[in-house]
Scaffold this motif. Sequence first.
Motif, short mmCIF file in Angstrom:
data_model
loop_
_atom_site.label_atom_id
_atom_site.label_comp_id
_atom_site.label_asym_id
_atom_site.label_seq_id
_atom_site.Cartn_x
_atom_site.Cartn_y
_atom_site.Cartn_z
N HIS A 85 0.86 -1.20 0.00
CA HIS A 85 0.00 0.00 0.00
C HIS A 85 0.89 1.24 0.00
CE1 HIS A 85 -3.83 2.10 1.69
NE2 HIS A 85 -2.94 3.05 1.37
N LYS A 154 -0.06 3.39 -6.05
CA LYS A 154 -1.36 3.94 -6.45
C LYS A 154 -1.19 5.28 -7.15
CE LYS A 154 -3.05 2.27 -1.95
NZ LYS A 154 -3.63 0.98 -2.26
N HIS A 255 -9.55 1.64 0.86
CA HIS A 255 -9.24 2.28 2.14
C HIS A 255 -10.57 2.33 2.89
CE1 HIS A 255 -5.97 3.93 -0.34
NE2 HIS A 255 -5.43 4.53 0.70
ZN ZN Z 1 -3.44 5.02 1.52
#
Ligand code: ZN
Length: 429
Positions: A85, A154, A255
């Motif tokens: 992450h 991300k 999330h």
């Molecule tokens: Zn995050």
Amino acid sequence: MTILLTHAEQLLTLRDALGSRDARRGAQMRDLGIIQDGAVLISDGKIAAVGATDEVAGQLPDGRADVEEIDCHGKVVLPGFVDSHTHPVFTAPRLVDFEKRIAGASYEEIADAGGGIRASLSGVREASATDLAAHVAGALQQMAAQGTTTVEAKSGYGLSLESEIKSLEAIQRASKQWNGTVVPTLLGAHVVPPEYHDNPDEYVRLICEDIIPKVAARKLAEYVDVFCERGAFNPERTELVFRAAAQHKLGVRAHVCQLTTADLGPLMVFHPASLDHMDFVRDDDLPLLASSDTVATLLPAANYFLGLSAFPPARKLIDAGVAVALATDYNPGTAPTPSMPFVLSLACTQMKMLPAEAITAATYNGACALRLQHRKGSLEPGKDADIAIFEASDYRELAYWFGVNRCSGRVLKGAGPQRQVSHPPDSGD
Ligand SMILES: [Zn+2]
């Protein structure tokens, strides 16, 4: 090319005695599969043999001229960390937020002073793809220096079709310059950008009908992530984004439960690979999580950096049989750290995870959170040769020392034969 690591004080294989490929739960998280005086034989980027040094050295083909032998006396050797992450696509630290928060400013006051996510948004929208890729590449190098060999990365600070694509292209370009493995994730649903403030449904439509199809067609992401939270995307909008992702054969992750509780049932219908943060997970959702292969990825560096006194409820989750992973959440607003060892330290001191549980959460279960456990997360023949070497004679030292980098070497295999082992262990950073 053949590499032989020998005489590791402790070799943490993380292999399962029964050969299971399920995520580790409960007491399984405490079993690191340790071999004393261990060795790993690596051939063409894959692990060829793992065992005691005597045993593995005996398997070498005759004529050892092309074998690079690395003596790991006084070292702990383990699978490279899987940081499942991260948000590496940004251009500048958020120093206004940092200082204002110290002085007690509210979220709104920080935003009014030019901080908050909008600061990252304008930086990413204005940056060239080349500059963004350079930032991502720099982050990947810093992560590798601390023992990380696989990174989920991300987008999510562009929040328009053009700038989300640009962010994912930057991740792709940076990943080609790196010998580790990068798993790209579209986080178009991070927050609603200012131009859609009065019409969030229209932004969700843009994500579902425009951004996701284009990203999928160009294979720029493997997962779609949503910040499902008060002030971001509610559960109904999250489901719309998940449905669009599934239609385009992309995996999903979210999330969730960072600031408030949420009903996880409707999200679990989409089989998310991971649900992340989970600070406010409800007790009545624990059986559902425990019976699924969805991993709960805990991100304590964010709690630390925000100065919170409460940390994610690792004990409750582990004791309920939920598969738990740990990751950095590397990002400019709430977790500016590339360091998995620092996360191990937080997990042990603040969340009461045992050092062995934290290591399992940062390696094998991190691989499960990316559904890569067939290739990553343990040292077993046939797997990618992704290895971290630490200056330590006991695995507990990985979580014990903090504020110092004791990762003294690493092997990063990457995805294919074009990415041979190219970072043989070096003398330290
Ligand atoms: Zn995050």
